[in-house]
Enzyme design. Structure first.
Site, PDB file in Angstrom:
ATOM      1  N   ALA A   1      10.472 -12.442 -39.772  1.00  0.00           N
ATOM      2  CA  ALA A   1      11.817 -11.852 -39.715  1.00  0.00           C
ATOM      3  C   ALA A   1      11.693 -10.419 -39.163  1.00  0.00           C
ATOM      4  O   ALA A   1      12.178  -9.459 -39.756  1.00  0.00           O
ATOM      5  CB  ALA A   1      12.499 -11.870 -41.083  1.00  0.00           C
TER       6      ALA A   1
ATOM      7  N   HIS B   1       8.813  -3.396 -37.585  1.00  0.00           N
ATOM      8  CA  HIS B   1       7.552  -4.129 -37.402  1.00  0.00           C
ATOM      9  C   HIS B   1       6.954  -3.834 -36.022  1.00  0.00           C
ATOM     10  O   HIS B   1       5.731  -3.725 -35.886  1.00  0.00           O
ATOM     11  CB  HIS B   1       7.787  -5.639 -37.514  1.00  0.00           C
ATOM     12  CG  HIS B   1       8.182  -6.109 -38.877  1.00  0.00           C
ATOM     13  ND1 HIS B   1       9.452  -6.550 -39.172  1.00  0.00           N
ATOM     14  CD2 HIS B   1       7.474  -6.217 -40.022  1.00  0.00           C
ATOM     15  CE1 HIS B   1       9.502  -6.919 -40.438  1.00  0.00           C
ATOM     16  NE2 HIS B   1       8.320  -6.726 -40.985  1.00  0.00           N
TER      17      HIS B   1
ATOM     18  N   GLN C   1       3.150  -0.550 -52.495  1.00  0.00           N
ATOM     19  CA  GLN C   1       2.279  -1.587 -51.911  1.00  0.00           C
ATOM     20  C   GLN C   1       1.139  -0.939 -51.116  1.00  0.00           C
ATOM     21  O   GLN C   1      -0.022  -1.339 -51.231  1.00  0.00           O
ATOM     22  CB  GLN C   1       3.099  -2.497 -50.994  1.00  0.00           C
ATOM     23  CG  GLN C   1       2.272  -3.409 -50.100  1.00  0.00           C
ATOM     24  CD  GLN C   1       3.120  -4.387 -49.313  1.00  0.00           C
ATOM     25  OE1 GLN C   1       3.611  -5.351 -49.878  1.00  0.00           O
ATOM     26  NE2 GLN C   1       3.290  -4.166 -48.016  1.00  0.00           N
TER      27      GLN C   1
ATOM     28  N   ARG D   1      15.450  -7.765 -45.241  1.00  0.00           N
ATOM     29  CA  ARG D   1      16.470  -8.177 -46.215  1.00  0.00           C
ATOM     30  C   ARG D   1      17.841  -7.566 -45.934  1.00  0.00           C
ATOM     31  O   ARG D   1      18.820  -7.965 -46.572  1.00  0.00           O
ATOM     32  CB  ARG D   1      16.020  -7.822 -47.635  1.00  0.00           C
ATOM     33  CG  ARG D   1      14.838  -8.677 -48.115  1.00  0.00           C
ATOM     34  CD  ARG D   1      14.540  -8.457 -49.583  1.00  0.00           C
ATOM     35  NE  ARG D   1      13.657  -9.477 -50.118  1.00  0.00           N
ATOM     36  CZ  ARG D   1      12.343  -9.322 -50.317  1.00  0.00           C
ATOM     37  NH1 ARG D   1      11.753  -8.173 -50.019  1.00  0.00           N
ATOM     38  NH2 ARG D   1      11.624 -10.306 -50.820  1.00  0.00           N
TER      39      ARG D   1
HETATM   40  O1  PAF Z   1       4.905  -6.072 -46.656  1.00  0.00           O
HETATM   41  C1  PAF Z   1       4.906  -7.304 -46.445  1.00  0.00           C
HETATM   42  O2  PAF Z   1       5.553  -7.806 -45.529  1.00  0.00           O
HETATM   43  C2  PAF Z   1       4.072  -8.206 -47.336  1.00  0.00           C
HETATM   44  O3  PAF Z   1       4.066  -7.743 -48.648  1.00  0.00           O
HETATM   45  C3  PAF Z   1       2.631  -8.403 -46.825  1.00  0.00           C
HETATM   46  C4  PAF Z   1       1.862  -7.100 -46.803  1.00  0.00           C
HETATM   47  C5  PAF Z   1       2.664  -9.014 -45.433  1.00  0.00           C
HETATM   48  C6  PAF Z   1       1.881  -9.370 -47.746  1.00  0.00           C
HETATM   49  O4  PAF Z   1       2.501 -10.612 -47.804  1.00  0.00           O
END
Ligand code: PAF
Length: 288
Positions: free
Chosen positions: A35, A40, A157, A191
Site C-alpha cells: 500500500a 515509502h 518501532q 491507513r
Molecule cells: O513498518 C512497517 O511497515 C512494518 O511494521 C514492517 C517494518 C514492514 C514489518 O512488518
C-alpha cells in the site's frame, strides 16, 4: 524504468542478492507492508543513495496485528506497488506468502524489553512489537543487506529494531528516514485511506498539536503543563487519545526535568475507526 524482479521465495531472493554481491554491489533493504505512498518512495530513494542495489519487501505481516485490528482489511495494492517501485529504481521485490514466512510448525518469536516496553504503542498493542521484531529479523537474515531503511513515523518501532540489531549482532546498518507529510502536515500513512472526508479534514490537528507542544518545550514551559494542554487539544479536535508523551529520543525513557538530551513527542489517537500515530523532535530550552 525496468520492472523489478519479483521473488516469492527466500531461495529466489538470495539468488539475486548473491549475484549482486559477486559483482561487488552494496545492498539496501526497505521492509514494507505494501500500500505504498510517497513516504515509502522516499525510503527507496534513501536506500538508493546508501547502496547500489535495492530490495523492497512487501509482506502484510499477520503476527504484528492484534485480534481486533485491521489485518484482513489492510489495503493491498500489489500491482500498483510494483509499478511505483520500478519507477523509484527498486530492482527486486520480495513478496513472500504467509506460508513462506511462517512455515508449518513455526515456533520462534523474539522476546523484547527496553524500548519495546516504553508504555507507548506496547501499552495499546501488546503483541505488536514481538511480531514486528520477529519478521524484521527474518527479513534481515533472508536478505542479508548492508543497510535497511525504516521510517521515523513508527518511531518506537525504529528504536526497537535498532536495539534488536545491536543485541543480536545482526550485521546491518539501520537508517531512520524522516516522515513525509501531506501539505497540511498529516503524516503519510497507508491507513489514511480509511479516513472519511470529515475525519481527513480534522486529522492534521494531531501534527499541529505536536509541533505546538515542541515549540512550547523549546521555550522552557514545563513538560507536564504542555502535555496536559496538548491532550485536551487533541481530544477537542474529535480524537480519542491513546497517548501523548514526551520521551528521551534515544531510549524512549521518560526524561528528567533537567535533561539536555534530544527528546521526542509521540502521540497515538483514534479518529473514528482509524488509529493515527505521529511524532516530532523536541528539545528543552538550554539554560545559559
Ligand atoms: O513498518 C512497517 O511497515 C512494518 O511494521 C514492517 C517494518 C514492514 C514489518 O512488518
Amino acid at each position: 524504468m525496468n520492472a523489478p524482479i519479483i521473488a516469492r521465495t527466500v531461495a529466489e531472493l538470495r539468488q539475486t542478492v548473491a549475484t549482486w554481491r559477486r559483482a561487488g554491489a552494496r545492498v539496501a533493504l526497505v521492509p514494507t507492508m505494501g500500500a505504498l505512498h510517497p513516504g515509502h518512495v522516499s525510503l527507496v530513494d534513501l536506500a538508493r543513495a546508501s547502496a547500489g542495489r535495492v530490495v523492497t519487501s512487501i509482506f502484510v505481516n499477520p503476527t504484528q496485528f492484534g485480534p481486533n485490528e485491521d489485518y484482513s482489511k489492510y489495503p493491498r495494492t500489489f500491482d500498483a506497488d510494483v509499478e511505483r517501485l520500478g519507477k523509484a529504481g527498486c530492482e527486486l521485490v520480495f513478496a513472500p506468502s504467509p506460508d513462506v514466512m511462517y512455515g508449518h510448525g513455526f515456533a520462534t518469536t523474539i522476546s523484547l524489553e527496553g524500548p519495546a516496553k516504553a508504555g507507548l504503542e506496547d501499552a495499546f498493542r501488546p503483541s505488536h512489537f514481538a511480531g514486528v521484531a520477529t519478521v524484521v529479523a527474518k527479513l534481515l537474515i533472508q536478505c542479508g543487506p548492508d543497510v535497511a531503511i525504516f521510517g521515523e513515523k513508527d518511531f518506537q518501532q525504529l528504536a526497537v529494531i535498532r536495539r534488536m540489531v545491536r543485541d543480536l549482532d545482526i550485521p546491518v546498518e539501520i537508517i531512520g528516514a524522516p516522515t513525509l507529510r501531506e501539505a497540511d502536515g498529516l503524516a503519510m500513512s497507508s491507513r489514511n485511506v480509511y479516513l472519511s472526508a470529515a475525519e481527513r479534514a480534522a486529522a492534521p490537528v494531531l501534527h499541529g498539536v505536536l509541533r505546538d507542544c515542541a515549540a512550547r518545550i523549546a521555550q522552557g514551559e514545563t513538560f507536564e503543563g504542555v502535555l496536559a494542554e496538548g491532550r485536551v487539544q487533541i481530544e477537542r479536535a474529535g480524537f480519542a487519545l491513546d497517548y501523548l508523551e514526551l520521551r528521551d529520543a534515544a531510549t524512549l525513557a521518560a526524561p528528567r526535568l533537567d535533561t539536555t538530551a534530544a527528546l521526542r513527542l509521540l502521540a497515538a489517537a483514534r479518529m473514528g475507526a482509524t488509529r493515527l500515530i505521529d511524532n516530532v523532535h523536541a528539545q528543552k530550552a538550554q539554560e545559559s
